[in-house]
Write a protein that holds these residues in place. Structure first.
Motif, PDB file in Angstrom:
ATOM      1  N   GLY A  43       0.830  -1.192   0.000  1.00  0.00           N
ATOM      2  CA  GLY A  43       0.000   0.000   0.000  1.00  0.00           C
ATOM      3  C   GLY A  43       0.863   1.239   0.000  1.00  0.00           C
ATOM      4  N   VAL A  44       0.257   2.372   0.316  1.00  0.00           N
ATOM      5  CA  VAL A  44       0.975   3.638   0.427  1.00  0.00           C
ATOM      6  C   VAL A  44       1.770   3.605   1.737  1.00  0.00           C
ATOM      7  CG1 VAL A  44       0.763   6.129   0.615  1.00  0.00           C
ATOM      8  CG2 VAL A  44      -0.799   4.839  -0.889  1.00  0.00           C
ATOM      9  N   SER A  45       3.040   3.919   1.640  1.00  0.00           N
ATOM     10  CA  SER A  45       3.909   3.867   2.802  1.00  0.00           C
ATOM     11  C   SER A  45       4.389   5.261   3.178  1.00  0.00           C
ATOM     12  CB  SER A  45       5.121   2.975   2.492  1.00  0.00           C
ATOM     13  OG  SER A  45       6.018   2.955   3.587  1.00  0.00           O
ATOM     14  N   GLN A  46       4.259   5.614   4.445  1.00  0.00           N
ATOM     15  CA  GLN A  46       4.707   6.913   4.909  1.00  0.00           C
ATOM     16  C   GLN A  46       5.740   6.728   6.020  1.00  0.00           C
ATOM     17  OE1 GLN A  46       0.348   8.863   4.932  1.00  0.00           O
ATOM     18  NE2 GLN A  46       2.013  10.348   5.274  1.00  0.00           N
ATOM     19  N   SER A  47       6.739   7.619   5.988  1.00  0.00           N
ATOM     20  CA  SER A  47       7.756   7.557   7.036  1.00  0.00           C
ATOM     21  C   SER A  47       8.230   8.965   7.388  1.00  0.00           C
ATOM     22  CB  SER A  47       8.945   6.700   6.568  1.00  0.00           C
ATOM     23  OG  SER A  47       9.527   7.255   5.407  1.00  0.00           O
ATOM     24  N   PRO A  48       8.604   9.186   8.660  1.00  0.00           N
ATOM     25  CA  PRO A  48       8.430   8.241   9.766  1.00  0.00           C
ATOM     26  C   PRO A  48       6.948   8.162  10.159  1.00  0.00           C
ATOM     27  CG  PRO A  48       9.171  10.347  10.617  1.00  0.00           C
ATOM     28  CD  PRO A  48       9.141  10.492   9.106  1.00  0.00           C
ATOM     29  N   SER A  49       6.599   7.208  10.987  1.00  0.00           N
ATOM     30  CA  SER A  49       5.223   7.117  11.452  1.00  0.00           C
ATOM     31  C   SER A  49       4.971   8.155  12.545  1.00  0.00           C
ATOM     32  CB  SER A  49       4.912   5.710  11.964  1.00  0.00           C
ATOM     33  OG  SER A  49       5.843   5.335  12.959  1.00  0.00           O
ATOM     34  N   ASN A  50       6.006   8.444  13.302  1.00  0.00           N
ATOM     35  CA  ASN A  50       5.933   9.463  14.347  1.00  0.00           C
ATOM     36  C   ASN A  50       7.174  10.332  14.285  1.00  0.00           C
ATOM     37  OD1 ASN A  50       3.578   9.168  16.359  1.00  0.00           O
ATOM     38  ND2 ASN A  50       4.225   7.071  15.984  1.00  0.00           N
ATOM     39  N   LYS A  51       6.988  11.628  14.516  1.00  0.00           N
ATOM     40  CA  LYS A  51       8.125  12.533  14.533  1.00  0.00           C
ATOM     41  C   LYS A  51       7.894  13.588  15.607  1.00  0.00           C
ATOM     42  CE  LYS A  51      11.869  14.645  12.957  1.00  0.00           C
ATOM     43  NZ  LYS A  51      13.220  14.019  13.023  1.00  0.00           N
ATOM     44  N   VAL A  52       8.840  13.689  16.519  1.00  0.00           N
ATOM     45  CA  VAL A  52       8.788  14.741  17.525  1.00  0.00           C
ATOM     46  C   VAL A  52       9.956  15.672  17.244  1.00  0.00           C
ATOM     47  CG1 VAL A  52       8.856  15.307  19.969  1.00  0.00           C
ATOM     48  CG2 VAL A  52       7.777  13.171  19.223  1.00  0.00           C
ATOM     49  N   THR A  53       9.678  16.939  17.138  1.00  0.00           N
ATOM     50  CA  THR A  53      10.722  17.893  16.817  1.00  0.00           C
ATOM     51  C   THR A  53      10.548  19.150  17.675  1.00  0.00           C
ATOM     52  OG1 THR A  53      11.854  19.019  14.987  1.00  0.00           O
ATOM     53  CG2 THR A  53       9.456  19.098  14.989  1.00  0.00           C
ATOM     54  N   GLU A  54      11.641  19.870  17.789  1.00  0.00           N
ATOM     55  CA  GLU A  54      11.586  21.111  18.545  1.00  0.00           C
ATOM     56  C   GLU A  54      11.154  22.258  17.652  1.00  0.00           C
ATOM     57  OE1 GLU A  54      15.150  20.199  21.797  1.00  0.00           O
ATOM     58  OE2 GLU A  54      15.417  21.713  20.221  1.00  0.00           O
ATOM     59  N   LYS A  55      10.455  23.178  18.216  1.00  0.00           N
ATOM     60  CA  LYS A  55      10.027  24.369  17.485  1.00  0.00           C
ATOM     61  C   LYS A  55      11.234  25.019  16.830  1.00  0.00           C
ATOM     62  CE  LYS A  55       8.059  28.936  18.390  1.00  0.00           C
ATOM     63  NZ  LYS A  55       7.521  29.850  19.431  1.00  0.00           N
ATOM     64  N   GLY A  56      11.061  25.367  15.545  1.00  0.00           N
ATOM     65  CA  GLY A  56      12.119  26.029  14.804  1.00  0.00           C
ATOM     66  C   GLY A  56      12.946  25.095  13.932  1.00  0.00           C
ATOM     67  N   LYS A  57      12.861  23.791  14.181  1.00  0.00           N
ATOM     68  CA  LYS A  57      13.609  22.837  13.374  1.00  0.00           C
ATOM     69  C   LYS A  57      12.845  22.520  12.080  1.00  0.00           C
ATOM     70  CE  LYS A  57      17.066  21.919  16.212  1.00  0.00           C
ATOM     71  NZ  LYS A  57      17.077  20.714  17.059  1.00  0.00           N
TER      72      LYS A  57
END
Lengths: 111, 114
Positions: free
Chosen positions: B3-17
């Protein structure tokens, strides 16, 4: 271009019927219907292309009134598995494949 | 098939990045779509591609958002200088050529900006 869905939410008991409406202010080429369960991706239900077209999927069917720029989704004898958020998506006449969704209708079916 | 694949499944980033979200459509699907879904909200259209071209970018919220598609296949959605209001699930969908073809959605990337 965003279509308008109504109602925003519906609560049913198992076995009851429901109708979800989708309307557009612009001439439509197609109407798509999808169902999304919590935490999952939307899943395709059906597409309607022609005015007056009706399609069915088990006990879920839909109609498309091209003149009124409206579509309705009919859920009959609802089952617990029908719970989820239903989205209609529309493509406008003119050849663009841009597909824009309404805000969704949350359907809850209780035992 | 896949099927359609998306990555990453989860992403946590800091504001400004900056962040890059990737979508691998179903092989042979010519059209590719990006949508954003904030918590409990609807599917907000961002952009779609027909082949490698983006006929409609009108849904991109600001110039911090950009997307590209290469080889008529993989697409990347880039968000620069992320803000907390960018937190959402980003969904990708693809479909083959043809008016009666449905969208096939990936499972999305959940982006959290702290």
């Amino acid at each position: 271009q965003q279509p308008v869905q109504s109602p925003q939410a519906v609560i049913l008991r198992e076995g009851e019927d429901a109708v979800i409406n989708c309307s557009s202010s612009k001439a439509l080429y197609s109407v798509h219907w999808y169902r999304q369960k919590h935490g999952e991706a939307p899943v395709f239900l059906m597409i309607l292309l022609k005015g007056g077209e009706q399609k069915g999927h088990e006990k879920i069917s839909a109609s498309f009134n091209e003149k009124k720029q409206q579509s309705s989704l009919y859920l009959t004898a609802s089952q617990l598995s029908y719970s989820g958020t239903y989205f209609c998506g529309t493509e406008l006449r003119g050849g663009s494949e841009k597909l824009v969704f309404g805000k969704g209708t949350k359907l809850t079916v209780n035992p | 098939g896949a099927g359609v694949s998306q990555s990453p499944s989860n992403k946590v980033t800091e504001k400004g990045k900056d962040v890059e979200l990737r979508c691998d459509p179903i092989s042979g699907h010519t059209a590719l779509y990006w949508y954003r879904q904030s918590l409990g909200q609807g599917l907000e259209f961002l952009i779609y591609f027909q082949g490698n071209s983006a006929p409609d970018k009108s849904g991109l919220p600001s110039d911090r958002f950009s997307a590209e598609r290469t080889g008529g296949s993989v697409s990347t959605l880039t968000i620069q200088r992320t803000q907390q209001e960018d937190s959402a699930v980003y969904l990708c969908a693809s479909r083959p050529l043809g008016a009666s073809s449905p969208l096939h959605f990936g499972n999305g990337t959940r982006l959290t900006v702290t």
